[in-house]
Design a protein around this motif. Structure first.
Motif, PDB file in Angstrom:
ATOM      1  N   ARG A 182       0.859  -1.183   0.000  1.00 63.10           N
ATOM      2  CA  ARG A 182       0.000   0.000   0.000  1.00 63.10           C
ATOM      3  C   ARG A 182       0.898   1.236   0.000  1.00 63.10           C
ATOM      4  O   ARG A 182       1.723   1.403   0.894  1.00 63.10           O
ATOM      5  CB  ARG A 182      -0.885   0.037   1.245  1.00 63.10           C
ATOM      6  CG  ARG A 182      -2.045  -0.945   1.239  1.00 63.10           C
ATOM      7  CD  ARG A 182      -2.655  -1.025   2.621  1.00 63.10           C
ATOM      8  NE  ARG A 182      -3.040   0.263   3.156  1.00 63.10           N
ATOM      9  CZ  ARG A 182      -4.293   0.732   3.188  1.00 63.10           C
ATOM     10  NH1 ARG A 182      -5.278   0.002   2.701  1.00 63.10           N
ATOM     11  NH2 ARG A 182      -4.562   1.907   3.717  1.00 63.10           N
ATOM     12  N   ILE A 183       0.726   2.080  -0.992  1.00 58.47           N
ATOM     13  CA  ILE A 183       1.427   3.356  -1.011  1.00 58.47           C
ATOM     14  C   ILE A 183       0.484   4.345  -0.328  1.00 58.47           C
ATOM     15  O   ILE A 183      -0.566   4.691  -0.878  1.00 58.47           O
ATOM     16  CB  ILE A 183       1.765   3.813  -2.435  1.00 58.47           C
ATOM     17  CG1 ILE A 183       2.370   2.646  -3.242  1.00 58.47           C
ATOM     18  CG2 ILE A 183       2.709   4.993  -2.391  1.00 58.47           C
ATOM     19  CD1 ILE A 183       3.610   2.059  -2.660  1.00 58.47           C
ATOM     20  N   ALA A 184       0.827   4.748   0.875  1.00 58.59           N
ATOM     21  CA  ALA A 184      -0.095   5.512   1.713  1.00 58.59           C
ATOM     22  C   ALA A 184       0.218   6.999   1.654  1.00 58.59           C
ATOM     23  O   ALA A 184       1.234   7.435   1.108  1.00 58.59           O
ATOM     24  CB  ALA A 184      -0.008   5.013   3.154  1.00 58.59           C
ATOM     25  N   ALA A 185      -0.692   7.797   2.228  1.00 56.55           N
ATOM     26  CA  ALA A 185      -0.530   9.254   2.244  1.00 56.55           C
ATOM     27  C   ALA A 185       0.836   9.632   2.811  1.00 56.55           C
ATOM     28  O   ALA A 185       1.265   9.114   3.842  1.00 56.55           O
ATOM     29  CB  ALA A 185      -1.634   9.891   3.076  1.00 56.55           C
ATOM     30  N   GLY A 186       1.530  10.528   2.083  1.00 55.45           N
ATOM     31  CA  GLY A 186       2.846  10.962   2.510  1.00 55.45           C
ATOM     32  C   GLY A 186       3.968  10.077   1.999  1.00 55.45           C
ATOM     33  O   GLY A 186       5.129  10.290   2.354  1.00 55.45           O
ATOM     34  N   GLN A 187       3.645   9.119   1.127  1.00 51.39           N
ATOM     35  CA  GLN A 187       4.672   8.260   0.558  1.00 51.39           C
ATOM     36  C   GLN A 187       4.805   8.501  -0.947  1.00 51.39           C
ATOM     37  O   GLN A 187       3.811   8.778  -1.639  1.00 51.39           O
ATOM     38  CB  GLN A 187       4.369   6.782   0.812  1.00 51.39           C
ATOM     39  CG  GLN A 187       4.496   6.382   2.275  1.00 51.39           C
ATOM     40  CD  GLN A 187       4.302   4.895   2.477  1.00 51.39           C
ATOM     41  OE1 GLN A 187       3.470   4.256   1.850  1.00 51.39           O
ATOM     42  NE2 GLN A 187       5.094   4.330   3.396  1.00 51.39           N
ATOM     43  N   LEU A 188       6.027   8.384  -1.439  1.00 51.31           N
ATOM     44  CA  LEU A 188       6.322   8.531  -2.859  1.00 51.31           C
ATOM     45  C   LEU A 188       6.898   7.221  -3.376  1.00 51.31           C
ATOM     46  O   LEU A 188       7.838   6.668  -2.790  1.00 51.31           O
ATOM     47  CB  LEU A 188       7.315   9.676  -3.082  1.00 51.31           C
ATOM     48  CG  LEU A 188       7.730   9.974  -4.526  1.00 51.31           C
ATOM     49  CD1 LEU A 188       7.925  11.475  -4.733  1.00 51.31           C
ATOM     50  CD2 LEU A 188       9.023   9.224  -4.905  1.00 51.31           C
ATOM     51  N   ALA A 189       6.329   6.712  -4.470  1.00 49.64           N
ATOM     52  CA  ALA A 189       6.811   5.485  -5.101  1.00 49.64           C
ATOM     53  C   ALA A 189       7.500   5.824  -6.408  1.00 49.64           C
ATOM     54  O   ALA A 189       6.875   6.398  -7.313  1.00 49.64           O
ATOM     55  CB  ALA A 189       5.654   4.520  -5.350  1.00 49.64           C
ATOM     56  N   ARG A 190       8.779   5.516  -6.498  1.00 51.03           N
ATOM     57  CA  ARG A 190       9.499   5.676  -7.760  1.00 51.03           C
ATOM     58  C   ARG A 190       9.198   4.461  -8.629  1.00 51.03           C
ATOM     59  O   ARG A 190       9.220   3.316  -8.164  1.00 51.03           O
ATOM     60  CB  ARG A 190      10.998   5.806  -7.499  1.00 51.03           C
ATOM     61  CG  ARG A 190      11.345   7.012  -6.636  1.00 51.03           C
ATOM     62  CD  ARG A 190      12.741   6.904  -6.062  1.00 51.03           C
ATOM     63  NE  ARG A 190      13.773   7.181  -7.067  1.00 51.03           N
ATOM     64  CZ  ARG A 190      15.069   6.949  -6.866  1.00 51.03           C
ATOM     65  NH1 ARG A 190      15.476   6.395  -5.717  1.00 51.03           N
ATOM     66  NH2 ARG A 190      15.947   7.249  -7.796  1.00 51.03           N
ATOM     67  N   LEU A 191       8.957   4.715  -9.906  1.00 51.67           N
ATOM     68  CA  LEU A 191       8.507   3.661 -10.802  1.00 51.67           C
ATOM     69  C   LEU A 191       9.580   3.276 -11.816  1.00 51.67           C
ATOM     70  O   LEU A 191      10.474   4.067 -12.128  1.00 51.67           O
ATOM     71  CB  LEU A 191       7.242   4.106 -11.542  1.00 51.67           C
ATOM     72  CG  LEU A 191       6.058   4.552 -10.675  1.00 51.67           C
ATOM     73  CD1 LEU A 191       4.869   4.895 -11.555  1.00 51.67           C
ATOM     74  CD2 LEU A 191       5.693   3.500  -9.640  1.00 51.67           C
ATOM     75  N   THR A 192       9.441   2.073 -12.335  1.00 49.20           N
ATOM     76  CA  THR A 192      10.321   1.603 -13.396  1.00 49.20           C
ATOM     77  C   THR A 192       9.902   2.228 -14.725  1.00 49.20           C
ATOM     78  O   THR A 192       8.875   2.906 -14.820  1.00 49.20           O
ATOM     79  CB  THR A 192      10.242   0.076 -13.513  1.00 49.20           C
ATOM     80  OG1 THR A 192       8.881  -0.288 -13.837  1.00 49.20           O
ATOM     81  CG2 THR A 192      10.647  -0.602 -12.211  1.00 49.20           C
ATOM     82  N   ALA A 193      10.698   1.983 -15.764  1.00 45.98           N
ATOM     83  CA  ALA A 193      10.370   2.481 -17.093  1.00 45.98           C
ATOM     84  C   ALA A 193       9.127   1.781 -17.633  1.00 45.98           C
ATOM     85  O   ALA A 193       8.773   0.676 -17.206  1.00 45.98           O
ATOM     86  CB  ALA A 193      11.559   2.265 -18.034  1.00 45.98           C
ATOM     87  N   GLY A 194       8.454   2.436 -18.554  1.00 43.22           N
ATOM     88  CA  GLY A 194       7.246   1.873 -19.154  1.00 43.22           C
ATOM     89  C   GLY A 194       6.355   2.956 -19.697  1.00 43.22           C
ATOM     90  O   GLY A 194       6.730   4.141 -19.713  1.00 43.22           O
ATOM     91  N   GLN A 195       5.172   2.575 -20.162  1.00 40.72           N
ATOM     92  CA  GLN A 195       4.234   3.546 -20.729  1.00 40.72           C
ATOM     93  C   GLN A 195       2.949   3.702 -19.933  1.00 40.72           C
ATOM     94  O   GLN A 195       2.245   4.694 -20.087  1.00 40.72           O
ATOM     95  CB  GLN A 195       3.862   3.140 -22.171  1.00 40.72           C
ATOM     96  CG  GLN A 195       4.896   3.487 -23.221  1.00 40.72           C
ATOM     97  CD  GLN A 195       6.089   2.554 -23.164  1.00 40.72           C
ATOM     98  OE1 GLN A 195       5.945   1.354 -23.045  1.00 40.72           O
ATOM     99  NE2 GLN A 195       7.288   3.127 -23.219  1.00 40.72           N
ATOM    100  N   ILE A 196       2.609   2.740 -19.094  1.00 43.81           N
ATOM    101  CA  ILE A 196       1.299   2.735 -18.428  1.00 43.81           C
ATOM    102  C   ILE A 196       1.468   2.555 -16.919  1.00 43.81           C
ATOM    103  O   ILE A 196       2.304   1.778 -16.463  1.00 43.81           O
ATOM    104  CB  ILE A 196       0.410   1.600 -18.992  1.00 43.81           C
ATOM    105  CG1 ILE A 196       0.052   1.880 -20.454  1.00 43.81           C
ATOM    106  CG2 ILE A 196      -0.862   1.443 -18.166  1.00 43.81           C
ATOM    107  CD1 ILE A 196      -0.697   0.752 -21.115  1.00 43.81           C
ATOM    108  N   VAL A 197       0.655   3.289 -16.158  1.00 42.28           N
ATOM    109  CA  VAL A 197       0.574   3.105 -14.704  1.00 42.28           C
ATOM    110  C   VAL A 197      -0.844   2.654 -14.366  1.00 42.28           C
ATOM    111  O   VAL A 197      -1.816   3.299 -14.786  1.00 42.28           O
ATOM    112  CB  VAL A 197       0.895   4.392 -13.941  1.00 42.28           C
ATOM    113  CG1 VAL A 197       0.666   4.206 -12.444  1.00 42.28           C
ATOM    114  CG2 VAL A 197       2.334   4.821 -14.190  1.00 42.28           C
ATOM    115  N   LEU A 198      -0.959   1.584 -13.630  1.00 50.02           N
ATOM    116  CA  LEU A 198      -2.258   1.107 -13.165  1.00 50.02           C
ATOM    117  C   LEU A 198      -2.362   1.361 -11.674  1.00 50.02           C
ATOM    118  O   LEU A 198      -1.591   0.811 -10.881  1.00 50.02           O
ATOM    119  CB  LEU A 198      -2.433  -0.379 -13.456  1.00 50.02           C
ATOM    120  CG  LEU A 198      -3.739  -1.002 -12.936  1.00 50.02           C
ATOM    121  CD1 LEU A 198      -4.954  -0.355 -13.605  1.00 50.02           C
ATOM    122  CD2 LEU A 198      -3.747  -2.512 -13.149  1.00 50.02           C
ATOM    123  N   LEU A 199      -3.308   2.223 -11.273  1.00 52.12           N
ATOM    124  CA  LEU A 199      -3.537   2.545  -9.875  1.00 52.12           C
ATOM    125  C   LEU A 199      -4.814   1.866  -9.405  1.00 52.12           C
ATOM    126  O   LEU A 199      -5.840   1.893 -10.109  1.00 52.12           O
ATOM    127  CB  LEU A 199      -3.689   4.057  -9.685  1.00 52.12           C
ATOM    128  CG  LEU A 199      -2.534   4.953 -10.123  1.00 52.12           C
ATOM    129  CD1 LEU A 199      -2.937   6.417  -9.981  1.00 52.12           C
ATOM    130  CD2 LEU A 199      -1.284   4.660  -9.308  1.00 52.12           C
TER     131      LEU A 199
END
Length: 289
Positions: free
Chosen positions: A221-238
């Motif tokens: 769970r990416i919760a309030a106040g947290q930042l998730a760095r993402l890998t390369a790609g074209q699409i983000v699914l939240l």
């Protein structure tokens, strides 16, 4: 890589600090782990918070140089004044962009009604690094109305996405500048899913302002106040674990090492010293009362 999904590379906790005239913020950028995300070298979230009458605080007149500021107001009401002569009122859903360049002074904070009556306040300020060789450009300012920001909403109204900068399909955000910044604000109801095309953003992160989300089936769970760095790609699914407000930011990586001194961000000590001298000599102007 065609239509590949981005996944979570690492998760980082924003830290709390005081800013301006003494209001608390969550600072997610910079971090000990990273200098920036794409061209974004600063992310402060103020609120969400209820302020009592007479207790609202802002950031009294202060300078900037070598950056662009981008402020998203989600709740509350604010006012802006700067040494370029701009004065504007800011309301929920609106955005303010300011190129500091060689130097500008601005004053930002709650408007008279908010100071007098109190209310609910929530927003984010980002700094965009200006490229090497352009840090002494002429300052400029733009106030973006909510109606100028392209908005996507799914059929049942459980996901609402606003494109501040960059592209989503055929849509183009109103803020376009160096570093190809990508800024998306998405509101999700609990259980809702949002699949977002992130174009050619070389670096990208998800910052959760309110609630909690999962990304592409990741159990975390990416919760309030947290930042998730993402890998390369074209699409983000939240996928929203609860009602959530989420910011996606990214773009081109920094083009050169940067040096910070408070509100000044340059590429050399000599340029930092020049900015400090210009400020104290009054060459960044003044704000008319």
């Amino acid at each position: 890589m065609m239509n590949s999904k981005r996944t979570v590379a690492s998760v980082h906790e924003a830290f709390r600090t005081l800013e301006g005239d003494g209001f608390e913020v969550r600072r997610a950028i910079p971090s000990a782990a990273y200098e920036g995300i794409g061209p974004f070298i600063f992310l402060d979230q103020f609120g969400p918070i209820d302020v009592q009458p007479g207790e609202a605080k802002g950031a009294s007149a202060h300078p900037h140089a070598g950056i662009e500021t981008l402020t998203l107001l989600l709740e509350g009401s604010q006012r802006h004044k700067d040494s370029l002569g701009n004065t504007s009122a800011m309301h929920p859903g609106e955005v303010q962009w300011m190129r500091a360049g060689r130097g500008v002074i601005h004053d930002e904070g709650p408007d008279e009604a908010m100071r007098r009556d109190g209310g609910h306040v929530h927003g984010v300020q980002l700094w965009i690094n200006m490229p090497k060789g352009e840090k002494h450009a002429e300052p400029s300012y733009r106030h973006v109305q909510a109606s100028e920001i392209p908005t996507l909403q799914n059929g049942d109204g459980r996901v609402r996405t606003r494109l501040v900068a960059g592209t989503l399909g055929d849509l183009v955000g109103p803020i376009a500048t160096s570093g190809h910044p990508f800024v998306v604000h998405t509101s999700l109801k609990a259980g809702a899913e949002a699949e977002l095309e992130t174009g050619n953003a070389q670096e990208l992160a998800v910052y959760v302002m309110v609630g909690a989300v999962r990304i592409d089936g990741d159990d975390r769970r990416i919760a309030a106040g947290q930042l998730a760095r993402l890998t390369a790609g074209q699409i983000v699914l939240l996928v929203a674990a609860e009602d959530s407000e989420v910011l996606l930011i990214g773009g081109d990586p920094l083009d050169a090492p940067i040096l910070r001194h408070g509100p000044f961000v340059m590429n050399s000590i000599a340029d930092l010293e020049r900015a400090v001298r210009d400020y104290h000599a009054g060459r960044m102007g003044r704000i008319d009362s």
